[in-house]
Design a protein around this motif. Structure first.
Motif, PDB file in Angstrom:
ATOM      1  N   LEU A  97      48.443  37.297  32.202  1.00 41.36           N
ATOM      2  CA  LEU A  97      46.987  37.252  32.074  1.00 41.36           C
ATOM      3  C   LEU A  97      46.495  35.814  32.003  1.00 41.36           C
ATOM      4  N   LEU A  98      47.211  34.983  31.286  1.00 38.01           N
ATOM      5  CA  LEU A  98      46.840  33.570  31.188  1.00 38.01           C
ATOM      6  C   LEU A  98      46.966  32.891  32.557  1.00 38.01           C
ATOM      7  N   ASN A  99      48.053  33.157  33.243  1.00 37.70           N
ATOM      8  CA  ASN A  99      48.235  32.561  34.570  1.00 37.70           C
ATOM      9  C   ASN A  99      47.186  33.067  35.548  1.00 37.70           C
ATOM     10  N   GLY A 100      46.872  34.358  35.485  1.00 36.97           N
ATOM     11  CA  GLY A 100      45.845  34.909  36.353  1.00 36.97           C
ATOM     12  C   GLY A 100      44.485  34.327  36.067  1.00 36.97           C
ATOM     13  N   THR A 101      44.194  34.107  34.794  1.00 34.94           N
ATOM     14  CA  THR A 101      42.930  33.498  34.392  1.00 34.94           C
ATOM     15  C   THR A 101      42.802  32.090  34.956  1.00 34.94           C
ATOM     16  N   LEU A 102      43.865  31.316  34.859  1.00 38.65           N
ATOM     17  CA  LEU A 102      43.853  29.955  35.391  1.00 38.65           C
ATOM     18  C   LEU A 102      43.672  29.958  36.908  1.00 38.65           C
ATOM     19  N   ASP A 103      44.288  30.915  37.577  1.00 39.14           N
ATOM     20  CA  ASP A 103      44.150  31.022  39.030  1.00 39.14           C
ATOM     21  C   ASP A 103      42.694  31.307  39.412  1.00 39.14           C
ATOM     22  N   VAL A 104      42.081  32.264  38.728  1.00 41.01           N
ATOM     23  CA  VAL A 104      40.686  32.601  39.024  1.00 41.01           C
ATOM     24  C   VAL A 104      39.769  31.434  38.675  1.00 41.01           C
ATOM     25  N   ALA A 105      40.045  30.758  37.572  1.00 45.70           N
ATOM     26  CA  ALA A 105      39.206  29.626  37.163  1.00 45.70           C
ATOM     27  C   ALA A 105      39.241  28.530  38.226  1.00 45.70           C
ATOM     28  N   ARG A 106      40.413  28.226  38.726  1.00 40.50           N
ATOM     29  CA  ARG A 106      40.507  27.161  39.737  1.00 40.50           C
ATOM     30  C   ARG A 106      39.841  27.584  41.046  1.00 40.50           C
ATOM     31  N   ARG A 107      40.100  28.801  41.491  1.00 48.62           N
ATOM     32  CA  ARG A 107      39.504  29.255  42.746  1.00 48.62           C
ATOM     33  C   ARG A 107      37.981  29.341  42.624  1.00 48.62           C
ATOM     34  N   THR A 108      37.505  29.815  41.497  1.00 46.95           N
ATOM     35  CA  THR A 108      36.060  29.905  41.262  1.00 46.95           C
ATOM     36  C   THR A 108      35.432  28.524  41.274  1.00 46.95           C
ATOM     37  N   THR A 109      36.046  27.594  40.574  1.00 43.11           N
ATOM     38  CA  THR A 109      35.509  26.235  40.485  1.00 43.11           C
ATOM     39  C   THR A 109      35.513  25.554  41.845  1.00 43.11           C
ATOM     40  N   ALA A 110      36.616  25.695  42.566  1.00 48.13           N
ATOM     41  CA  ALA A 110      36.710  25.070  43.890  1.00 48.13           C
ATOM     42  C   ALA A 110      35.662  25.642  44.836  1.00 48.13           C
ATOM     43  N   LEU A 111      35.448  26.954  44.782  1.00 43.46           N
ATOM     44  CA  LEU A 111      34.471  27.592  45.658  1.00 43.46           C
ATOM     45  C   LEU A 111      33.058  27.122  45.331  1.00 43.46           C
ATOM     46  N   LEU A 112      32.724  27.091  44.058  1.00 49.19           N
ATOM     47  CA  LEU A 112      31.388  26.637  43.657  1.00 49.19           C
ATOM     48  C   LEU A 112      31.191  25.162  43.991  1.00 49.19           C
ATOM     49  N   ASN A 113      32.179  24.347  43.707  1.00 49.02           N
ATOM     50  CA  ASN A 113      32.087  22.918  44.030  1.00 49.02           C
ATOM     51  C   ASN A 113      31.874  22.711  45.521  1.00 49.02           C
ATOM     52  N   HIS A 114      32.555  23.496  46.330  1.00 53.24           N
ATOM     53  CA  HIS A 114      32.423  23.381  47.787  1.00 53.24           C
ATOM     54  C   HIS A 114      30.984  23.610  48.234  1.00 53.24           C
ATOM     55  N   HIS A 115      30.266  24.439  47.466  1.00 52.73           N
ATOM     56  CA  HIS A 115      28.869  24.736  47.794  1.00 52.73           C
ATOM     57  C   HIS A 115      27.894  23.973  46.888  1.00 52.73           C
ATOM     58  N   GLY A 116      28.378  22.885  46.299  1.00 58.32           N
ATOM     59  CA  GLY A 116      27.504  22.011  45.529  1.00 58.32           C
ATOM     60  C   GLY A 116      27.098  22.534  44.170  1.00 58.32           C
ATOM     61  N   LYS A 117      27.923  23.387  43.576  1.00 57.37           N
ATOM     62  CA  LYS A 117      27.593  23.992  42.281  1.00 57.37           C
ATOM     63  C   LYS A 117      28.749  23.812  41.302  1.00 57.37           C
ATOM     64  N   ILE A 118      28.453  24.028  40.017  1.00 59.87           N
ATOM     65  CA  ILE A 118      29.493  23.916  38.995  1.00 59.87           C
ATOM     66  C   ILE A 118      29.533  25.204  38.168  1.00 59.87           C
ATOM     67  N   PRO A 119      30.706  25.570  37.651  1.00 60.79           N
ATOM     68  CA  PRO A 119      30.787  26.679  36.702  1.00 60.79           C
ATOM     69  C   PRO A 119      30.721  26.157  35.269  1.00 60.79           C
ATOM     70  N   MET A 120      30.140  26.952  34.398  1.00 62.46           N
ATOM     71  CA  MET A 120      30.170  26.670  32.965  1.00 62.46           C
ATOM     72  C   MET A 120      30.900  27.833  32.313  1.00 62.46           C
ATOM     73  N   PHE A 121      32.077  27.553  31.741  1.00 55.34           N
ATOM     74  CA  PHE A 121      32.923  28.592  31.169  1.00 55.34           C
ATOM     75  C   PHE A 121      32.703  28.689  29.652  1.00 55.34           C
ATOM     76  N   ALA A 122      32.326  29.872  29.186  1.00 54.20           N
ATOM     77  CA  ALA A 122      32.067  30.076  27.759  1.00 54.20           C
ATOM     78  C   ALA A 122      33.352  30.424  27.025  1.00 54.20           C
ATOM     79  N   ASN A 123      33.638  29.656  25.996  1.00 57.49           N
ATOM     80  CA  ASN A 123      34.765  29.912  25.095  1.00 57.49           C
ATOM     81  C   ASN A 123      36.091  30.061  25.849  1.00 57.49           C
ATOM     82  N   PRO A 124      36.480  29.052  26.618  1.00 61.84           N
ATOM     83  CA  PRO A 124      37.685  29.196  27.448  1.00 61.84           C
ATOM     84  C   PRO A 124      38.996  29.089  26.692  1.00 61.84           C
TER      85      PRO A 124
END
Length: 376
Positions: free
Chosen positions: A192-219
């Motif tokens: 679950l921890l590894n999967g979370t890190l995978d989603v966090a990186r893919r999400t961040t990279a995707l948003l960054n690619h489109h000029g946006k940032i993620p804000m993660f609550a209580n990571p």
């Protein structure tokens, strides 16, 4: 910063003007949720964000969605929640999916869409679905600058948190005793921890690619909490997101109890500042009938002790648009300018010097810290 919502109405012209005073605006999931049958809560936010951006082009505007929590109010999630072929996308218990109805309680409704399941990010297909169906549509939106992802920790800690006391049974060797008996096993929770890190990186990279940032609550935290078995070491998250732009979010931080806080949030904030991690810190002010009754000073002072580039402070009595009242201290803090160095601690008193002020948090009484901002 401002983080609010209106249950039944679009923000009024005056409210739009008021929001423009803040350095950042975040729209909550509750925005117009009482008026759209809770079927697609992201879309009213996107429309309201466009209105805010039209009035304040340089104001960063974020919209709300959830990370570990699978919202039935999300149009991309609801269709698969009752579809058996997607059952392994969600954490399961002995009698069905793990679930929460906290959204129903917050809105005072029993609408069927306000139930939430929890993503099983140990499942690769679930991770793909989340990125493609939940993140991508918002990444493509031209009206926002980022996405607030609530409940990051629910992506990994539900087997230990156990809503309603129900065990998670579809993550092997995680939080339940082995079939042959013996102590509870936790080693399997690493998926679950590894999967979370995978989603966090893919999400961040995707948003960054489109000029946006993620804000993660209580990571996560840099120091493991006592007795916690499933722990996200924030250092792992920092490494996973190296080279990307992202931010964290602290819920319910209070400066007056920062020293005695069992979660050690102030120490974690200071470590994030040292590592250059942007953060947003939210204090819920004490109030009576919506009127603030405590001073903002200790909370703002504690925030300034850690404040770095792209850090924001939120002070409110709740999460509605009328829960925010401008405080003259916010104006005064503009005189502080840039910090001259990191905070230092000596005998329960933490201090930090800025170009235009000196900030301190005196925690000699560890349960009632006293904040001070002295302007030069």
């Amino acid at each position: 910063a401002w983080f609010g919502a209106n249950k039944t109405n679009w923000e009024s012209p005056q409210q739009i003007v008021d929001v423009g005073r803040y350095a950042m605006a975040i729209l909550g999931w509750q925005h117009l949720a009482g008026d759209d049958n809770m079927t697609a809560v992201i879309y009213p936010q996107l429309a309201q964000a466009a209105i805010l951006k039209d009035a304040h082009p340089t104001l960063p505007v974020l919209v709300y969605t959830s990370f570990g929590w699978a919202f039935g109010m999300n149009a991309a999630v609801w269709p698969i929640m009752k579809d058996e072929q997607y059952s392994e996308f969600f954490l399961q218990s002995t009698d069905g999916p793990e679930y929460s109805r906290t959204n129903c309680y917050q809105m005072g409704t029993s609408d069927k869409h306000c139930i939430g399941y929890f993503w099983n990010f140990a499942n690769e297909s679930a991770r793909d679905y989340f990125v493609q169906k939940v993140v991508l549509p918002v990444a493509l939106s031209p009206t926002v600058d980022g996405v607030f992802f609530d409940a990051f920790n629910f992506a990994y800690d539900i087997p230990e948190y156990k809503p309603w006391g129900r065990p998670v049974i579809n993550v092997p060797n995680c939080s339940i005793p082995p079939v042959g008996g013996g102590p509870i096993e936790w080693e399997g929770c690493e998926v679950l921890l590894n999967g979370t890190l995978d989603v966090a990186r893919r999400t961040t990279a995707l948003l960054n690619h489109h000029g946006k940032i993620p804000m993660f609550a209580n990571p996560g935290t840099f120091v493991k909490p006592a007795k916690q078995h499933i722990w996200m070491d924030e250092a792992r998250l920092v490494r996973a997101l190296d080279g990307l732009q992202w931010s964290t979010y602290y819920e319910t931080f209070r400066g007056d109890s920062a020293w005695s806080d069992p979660n050690g949030l102030l120490g974690n904030m200071l470590t994030e500042a040292q590592k250059g991690v942007p953060a947003t810190v939210h204090t819920y002010y004490k109030s009576v009938n919506g009127t603030v009754t405590d001073s903002s000073m200790p909370h703002v002072a504690a925030f300034l002790l850690a404040r770095s580039e792209q850090w924001y402070f939120l002070g409110s009595t709740g999460w509605w648009d009328d829960s925010f009242t401008w405080d003259t201290l916010y104006d005064s803090c503009g005189k502080c300018g840039r910090p001259l160095g990191p905070a230092t601690n000596a005998s329960f008193k933490i201090t930090r010097a800025f170009e235009g002020c000196n900030v301190s948090l005196d925690c000699s009484n560890t349960r009632a810290c006293v904040g001070s901002i002295k302007f030069r």
